[in-house]
Design a protein around this motif. Structure first.
Motif, PDB file in Angstrom:
ATOM      1  N   ASP A  67       0.757  -1.131  -0.015  1.00 22.56           N
ATOM      2  CA  ASP A  67      -0.186  -0.048   0.021  1.00 22.56           C
ATOM      3  C   ASP A  67       1.149   1.448  -0.267  1.00 22.56           C
ATOM      4  O   ASP A  67       1.829   1.248   0.949  1.00 22.56           O
ATOM      5  CB  ASP A  67      -0.901  -0.092   1.137  1.00 22.56           C
ATOM      6  N   ILE A  68       0.887   2.086  -1.037  1.00 22.22           N
ATOM      7  CA  ILE A  68       1.394   3.321  -1.062  1.00 22.22           C
ATOM      8  C   ILE A  68       0.742   4.515  -0.761  1.00 22.22           C
ATOM      9  O   ILE A  68       1.270   5.697  -1.032  1.00 22.22           O
ATOM     10  CB  ILE A  68       2.178   3.078  -2.380  1.00 22.22           C
ATOM     11  N   SER A  69      -0.163   4.656  -0.154  1.00 22.13           N
ATOM     12  CA  SER A  69      -0.808   5.739   0.298  1.00 22.13           C
ATOM     13  C   SER A  69      -0.295   6.458   1.452  1.00 22.13           C
ATOM     14  O   SER A  69      -0.633   7.548   1.423  1.00 22.13           O
ATOM     15  CB  SER A  69      -2.350   5.339   0.761  1.00 22.13           C
ATOM     16  N   GLY A  70       0.671   6.129   1.945  1.00 26.28           N
ATOM     17  CA  GLY A  70       1.376   6.759   3.193  1.00 26.28           C
ATOM     18  C   GLY A  70       2.458   7.232   2.718  1.00 26.28           C
ATOM     19  O   GLY A  70       3.280   6.932   1.460  1.00 26.28           O
ATOM     20  N   PRO A  71       3.453   7.669   3.597  1.00 31.28           N
ATOM     21  CA  PRO A  71       4.608   8.144   3.063  1.00 31.28           C
ATOM     22  C   PRO A  71       5.686   6.947   2.943  1.00 31.28           C
ATOM     23  O   PRO A  71       6.722   7.285   2.076  1.00 31.28           O
ATOM     24  CB  PRO A  71       5.397   8.875   4.578  1.00 31.28           C
ATOM     25  N   THR A  72       5.560   5.826   3.408  1.00 32.15           N
ATOM     26  CA  THR A  72       6.360   4.608   3.211  1.00 32.15           C
ATOM     27  C   THR A  72       5.368   3.294   2.652  1.00 32.15           C
ATOM     28  O   THR A  72       4.418   3.520   3.206  1.00 32.15           O
ATOM     29  CB  THR A  72       7.113   4.102   4.195  1.00 32.15           C
ATOM     30  N   PRO A  73       6.151   2.345   1.962  1.00 35.35           N
ATOM     31  CA  PRO A  73       5.156   1.373   1.646  1.00 35.35           C
ATOM     32  C   PRO A  73       4.801   0.483   2.818  1.00 35.35           C
ATOM     33  O   PRO A  73       5.779   0.364   3.707  1.00 35.35           O
ATOM     34  CB  PRO A  73       6.120   0.704   0.496  1.00 35.35           C
ATOM     35  N   LYS A  74       3.376  -0.002   2.928  1.00 35.50           N
ATOM     36  CA  LYS A  74       3.066  -0.812   4.142  1.00 35.50           C
ATOM     37  C   LYS A  74       2.489  -2.262   3.233  1.00 35.50           C
ATOM     38  O   LYS A  74       1.991  -2.010   2.214  1.00 35.50           O
ATOM     39  CB  LYS A  74       2.066  -0.093   4.612  1.00 35.50           C
ATOM     40  N   PRO A  75       2.957  -3.182   3.883  1.00 32.63           N
ATOM     41  CA  PRO A  75       2.357  -4.624   3.354  1.00 32.63           C
ATOM     42  C   PRO A  75       0.867  -4.774   3.555  1.00 32.63           C
ATOM     43  O   PRO A  75       0.372  -3.931   4.309  1.00 32.63           O
ATOM     44  CB  PRO A  75       2.829  -5.613   4.502  1.00 32.63           C
ATOM     45  N   THR A  76       0.361  -5.290   2.561  1.00 31.70           N
ATOM     46  CA  THR A  76      -1.176  -5.248   2.468  1.00 31.70           C
ATOM     47  C   THR A  76      -1.642  -6.742   2.905  1.00 31.70           C
ATOM     48  O   THR A  76      -2.881  -6.794   3.131  1.00 31.70           O
ATOM     49  CB  THR A  76      -1.725  -5.214   1.046  1.00 31.70           C
ATOM     50  N   HIS A  77      -0.816  -7.684   3.136  1.00 33.17           N
ATOM     51  CA  HIS A  77      -1.227  -9.108   3.492  1.00 33.17           C
ATOM     52  C   HIS A  77      -0.665  -9.238   5.226  1.00 33.17           C
ATOM     53  O   HIS A  77       0.609  -8.725   4.978  1.00 33.17           O
ATOM     54  CB  HIS A  77      -0.710  -9.939   2.559  1.00 33.17           C
ATOM     55  N   PHE A  78      -1.279  -9.919   5.714  1.00 33.76           N
ATOM     56  CA  PHE A  78      -0.592 -10.019   7.037  1.00 33.76           C
ATOM     57  C   PHE A  78       0.553 -10.918   7.097  1.00 33.76           C
ATOM     58  O   PHE A  78       1.642 -10.729   8.042  1.00 33.76           O
ATOM     59  CB  PHE A  78      -1.743 -10.968   8.050  1.00 33.76           C
ATOM     60  N   ARG A  79       0.839 -11.784   6.092  1.00 36.95           N
ATOM     61  CA  ARG A  79       2.093 -12.531   6.284  1.00 36.95           C
ATOM     62  C   ARG A  79       3.243 -11.631   5.921  1.00 36.95           C
ATOM     63  O   ARG A  79       4.252 -11.650   6.485  1.00 36.95           O
ATOM     64  CB  ARG A  79       1.857 -13.425   5.091  1.00 36.95           C
ATOM     65  N   GLU A  80       3.144 -10.698   5.017  1.00 38.91           N
ATOM     66  CA  GLU A  80       3.930  -9.611   4.845  1.00 38.91           C
ATOM     67  C   GLU A  80       4.175  -8.698   5.924  1.00 38.91           C
ATOM     68  O   GLU A  80       5.558  -8.468   6.170  1.00 38.91           O
ATOM     69  CB  GLU A  80       3.906  -8.857   3.372  1.00 38.91           C
ATOM     70  N   ASP A  81       3.239  -8.204   6.700  1.00 40.41           N
ATOM     71  CA  ASP A  81       3.418  -7.670   7.920  1.00 40.41           C
ATOM     72  C   ASP A  81       4.466  -8.284   8.904  1.00 40.41           C
ATOM     73  O   ASP A  81       5.200  -7.749   9.324  1.00 40.41           O
ATOM     74  CB  ASP A  81       2.154  -7.168   8.336  1.00 40.41           C
TER      75      ASP A  81
END
Length: 101
Positions: A67-81
Protein backbone atom coordinates in the motif's frame (compact mmCIF):
# COMPACT_ATOMS: atom_id res chain seq x y z
CA UNK A 1 -12.25 -3.21 -17.95
CA UNK A 2 -8.89 -4.43 -16.60
CA UNK A 3 -8.17 -4.19 -12.90
CA UNK A 4 -5.71 -1.59 -11.70
CA UNK A 5 -2.23 -2.94 -11.03
CA UNK A 6 -1.46 -3.22 -7.31
CA UNK A 7 1.97 -1.76 -6.45
CA UNK A 8 4.55 -4.37 -5.48
CA UNK A 9 8.05 -4.81 -4.08
CA UNK A 10 10.50 -7.61 -4.75
CA UNK A 11 11.22 -9.52 -1.54
CA UNK A 12 13.33 -12.54 -0.64
CA UNK A 13 15.47 -13.96 2.12
CA UNK A 14 19.19 -13.24 2.35
CA UNK A 15 21.02 -16.45 1.48
CA UNK A 16 23.55 -16.41 4.33
CA UNK A 17 21.64 -14.71 7.17
CA UNK A 18 18.09 -15.70 6.30
CA UNK A 19 16.82 -12.16 6.95
CA UNK A 20 13.89 -10.77 4.99
CA UNK A 21 15.21 -8.35 2.38
CA UNK A 22 13.69 -6.02 -0.20
CA UNK A 23 15.07 -5.00 -3.56
CA UNK A 24 15.99 -1.33 -3.91
CA UNK A 25 16.96 0.54 -7.06
CA UNK A 26 20.63 -0.22 -6.31
CA UNK A 27 20.66 -3.50 -4.36
CA UNK A 28 18.98 -5.00 -1.29
CA UNK A 29 17.80 -3.63 2.06
CA UNK A 30 16.37 -5.13 5.23
CA UNK A 31 14.07 -2.11 5.53
CA UNK A 32 10.76 -2.13 3.63
CA UNK A 33 10.76 1.70 3.59
CA UNK A 34 13.82 1.58 1.30
CA UNK A 35 12.28 -0.89 -1.17
CA UNK A 36 11.75 0.05 -4.78
CA UNK A 37 7.98 0.22 -5.32
CA UNK A 38 6.97 -1.17 -8.70
CA UNK A 39 3.81 0.28 -10.22
CA UNK A 40 4.16 -1.21 -13.70
CA UNK A 41 3.55 -4.93 -14.26
CA UNK A 42 6.18 -5.34 -16.99
CA UNK A 43 8.80 -3.55 -14.89
CA UNK A 44 7.91 -5.70 -11.87
CA UNK A 45 8.31 -8.87 -13.93
CA UNK A 46 11.75 -7.76 -15.15
CA UNK A 47 12.90 -6.88 -11.62
CA UNK A 48 11.63 -10.26 -10.38
CA UNK A 49 13.58 -12.09 -13.09
CA UNK A 50 16.73 -10.11 -12.25
CA UNK A 51 16.38 -10.85 -8.53
CA UNK A 52 15.65 -14.54 -9.14
CA UNK A 53 19.00 -14.90 -10.91
CA UNK A 54 20.99 -13.72 -7.86
CA UNK A 55 21.47 -17.25 -6.49
CA UNK A 56 24.60 -16.21 -4.59
CA UNK A 57 22.68 -13.63 -2.51
CA UNK A 58 19.00 -14.54 -2.16
CA UNK A 59 16.46 -17.36 -1.92
CA UNK A 60 12.67 -17.41 -2.19
CA UNK A 61 12.26 -14.34 -4.40
CA UNK A 62 8.72 -13.12 -5.10
CA UNK A 63 6.58 -10.00 -5.56
CA UNK A 64 4.64 -8.71 -2.55
CA UNK A 65 1.72 -6.27 -2.72
CA UNK A 66 2.18 -2.97 -0.89
CA UNK A 67 0.00 0.00 0.00
CA UNK A 68 1.60 3.28 -1.05
CA UNK A 69 -1.03 5.67 0.33
CA UNK A 70 1.30 6.77 3.17
CA UNK A 71 4.85 8.11 3.28
CA UNK A 72 6.38 4.62 3.09
CA UNK A 73 5.16 1.35 1.57
CA UNK A 74 3.14 -0.87 3.90
CA UNK A 75 2.34 -4.58 3.46
CA UNK A 76 -1.22 -5.36 2.38
CA UNK A 77 -1.16 -8.96 3.58
CA UNK A 78 -0.65 -10.14 7.16
CA UNK A 79 2.10 -12.56 6.10
CA UNK A 80 4.15 -9.70 4.70
CA UNK A 81 3.50 -7.64 7.81
CA UNK A 82 4.95 -10.48 9.95
CA UNK A 83 7.95 -10.79 7.63
CA UNK A 84 8.61 -7.03 7.75
CA UNK A 85 8.61 -7.00 11.57
CA UNK A 86 10.94 -9.97 11.95
CA UNK A 87 10.73 -13.31 13.75
CA UNK A 88 7.81 -13.70 16.13
CA UNK A 89 9.15 -16.43 18.42
CA UNK A 90 11.07 -14.01 20.68
CA UNK A 91 12.40 -10.46 20.61
CA UNK A 92 15.56 -10.27 18.52
CA UNK A 93 16.74 -8.81 15.26
CA UNK A 94 14.40 -6.06 14.05
CA UNK A 95 12.28 -6.30 17.21
CA UNK A 96 15.18 -5.82 19.59
CA UNK A 97 15.47 -2.44 21.38
CA UNK A 98 18.49 -0.33 20.44
CA UNK A 99 21.47 -0.97 22.72
CA UNK A 100 22.39 2.72 23.07
CA UNK A 101 19.15 3.71 24.87
Amino acid sequence: MPRAYIPKVVTANALLEGDVIYQTATGWSRNLAEAEVLTDEADADLRLIDASQQHDRVVGVYLADVDISGPTPKPTHFREDFRARGPSNYVHGKQEAPKHV
